[in-house]
Design an enzyme around this catalytic site. Structure first.
Site, PDB file in Angstrom:
ATOM      1  CG  ASP A 178      -1.810   1.068   1.279  1.00 30.40           C
ATOM      2  OD1 ASP A 178      -1.887   2.100   0.354  1.00 30.40           O
ATOM      3  OD2 ASP A 178      -2.794   1.344   2.068  1.00 30.40           O
ATOM      4  CG  HIS A 183      -0.350   5.257   4.674  1.00 31.78           C
ATOM      5  ND1 HIS A 183      -1.214   5.733   5.850  1.00 31.78           N
ATOM      6  CD2 HIS A 183      -1.118   4.970   3.725  1.00 31.78           C
ATOM      7  CE1 HIS A 183      -2.456   4.989   5.258  1.00 31.78           C
ATOM      8  NE2 HIS A 183      -2.350   4.724   4.110  1.00 31.78           N
ATOM      9  CB  ILE A 198      -2.544   8.463   9.378  1.00 32.69           C
ATOM     10  CG1 ILE A 198      -2.877   8.129   7.892  1.00 32.69           C
ATOM     11  CG2 ILE A 198      -2.937  10.001   9.443  1.00 32.69           C
ATOM     12  CD1 ILE A 198      -4.540   8.261   7.689  1.00 32.69           C
ATOM     13  N   GLY A 201      -4.709   1.803   8.002  1.00 32.47           N
ATOM     14  CA  GLY A 201      -5.759   1.129   8.756  1.00 32.47           C
ATOM     15  C   GLY A 201      -5.546  -0.181   9.037  1.00 32.47           C
TER      16      GLY A 201
END
Length: 275
Positions: A178, A183, A198, A201
């Site tokens: 990902d 990120h 961040i 998830g």
């Protein structure tokens, strides 16, 4: 909905070990329980690894939604048998639901992916993902019928596990596939409304599984049959997840909060155990 998409994937022991390092395993190199997921001698596949293998090539790709305004809502994996640390599999992904919240209010889309090992017919894993598309409401779809989330017990948690993420954890986890700049790139994160990049998830998802695996499974991945969560807030790399656990029979319920900010980031978590 009838949208369907097929794909094939191959993964190696190196992919599995990189994923395990990305979710924080191996931080204590002398912990032999965790070493089993990051060292090729007797390597074990972590139970949530299938969500990584099936991350790309999904039916959602063909819906035509604007991914700039999409939030990861829910994630689940069901393991029909232990996942091998290396192999090749085919997947069939299909849309299983779309709920319209109204013009300007967004929409919820849900897809299911069934994974089968090459040369076999029995499913290996089933992956379900739900996304909230903030820019897609108003297409006259149904507003009711969305599955209800798992309700955690109202009593005090039976146990609480604290797992601290590392400041570079998103940079490591993204190497497993990902590569969203949200990120990694501070400017992209700020443009999206975050103070800094961040954590993925799906990394938080796996960290919750780590807590269940350690507390109730003696680190045996074969004991985990199903693992699901609802995402409620982002995690910043370096923060500590306090994971509250409730066990009732073979069902482990959980929620996770960030102690530094007193924010719940995972809700309605449920893991089903084999025994």
């Amino acid at each position: 909905m009838s949208l369907r998409k097929t794909a094939s994937y191959a993964w190696t022991e190196k992919d599995e070990m990189l994923y395990a390092l990305g979710i924080g395993l191996g931080h204590a190199p002398l912990n032999r329980h965790e070493l089993a997921f990051v060292y090729e001698a007797g390597l074990k596949a972590f139970p949530t690894f299938p969500v990584l293998v099936g991350f790309h090539g999904s039916a959602m790709d063909d819906v035509g939604i604007d991914y700039r305004y999409v939030l990861h809502g829910e994630q689940a994996v069901s393991l029909h048998r232990p996942f091998p640390p290396e192999g090749r599999a085919s997947t069939v992904s299909r849309m299983i639901g779309a709920w319209d919240k109204g013009a300007g209010k967004g929409a919820v889309f849900s897809q299911e992916t069934v994974m089968t090992l090459e040369g076999e017919t029995a499913p290996l894993a089933t992956i379900r993902m739900t996304s909230f598309a903030r820019a897609e409401g108003g297409f006259d779809g149904p507003r009711e019928g969305q599955p209800r989330p798992h309700a955690v017990p109202e009593r005090a948690p039976d146990r609480t596990v604290r797992i601290t993420t590392t400041p570079n954890q998103a940079l490591l986890y993204r190497l497993s596939g990902d590569l969203n700049p949200l990120h990694a790139d501070p400017d992209t994160a700020k443009a999206a409304g975050f103070s800094r990049p961040i954590l993925h998830g799906l990394c938080s998802y796996a960290i919750c599984c780590r807590a269940v695996l350690a507390e109730y499974c003696d680190f045996d991945p074969a004991r985990i049959l199903h693992h699901e969560v609802r995402f409620s807030s982002p995690v910043y790399p370096g923060e500590t997840l306090a994971i509250d656990l409730w066990k009732d029979g073979n069902t482990v319920s959980f929620e996770a909060r960030i102690e530094e900010r007193d924010v719940t980031v995972i809700r309605n978590g449920k893991t089903l155990l084999s025994r």
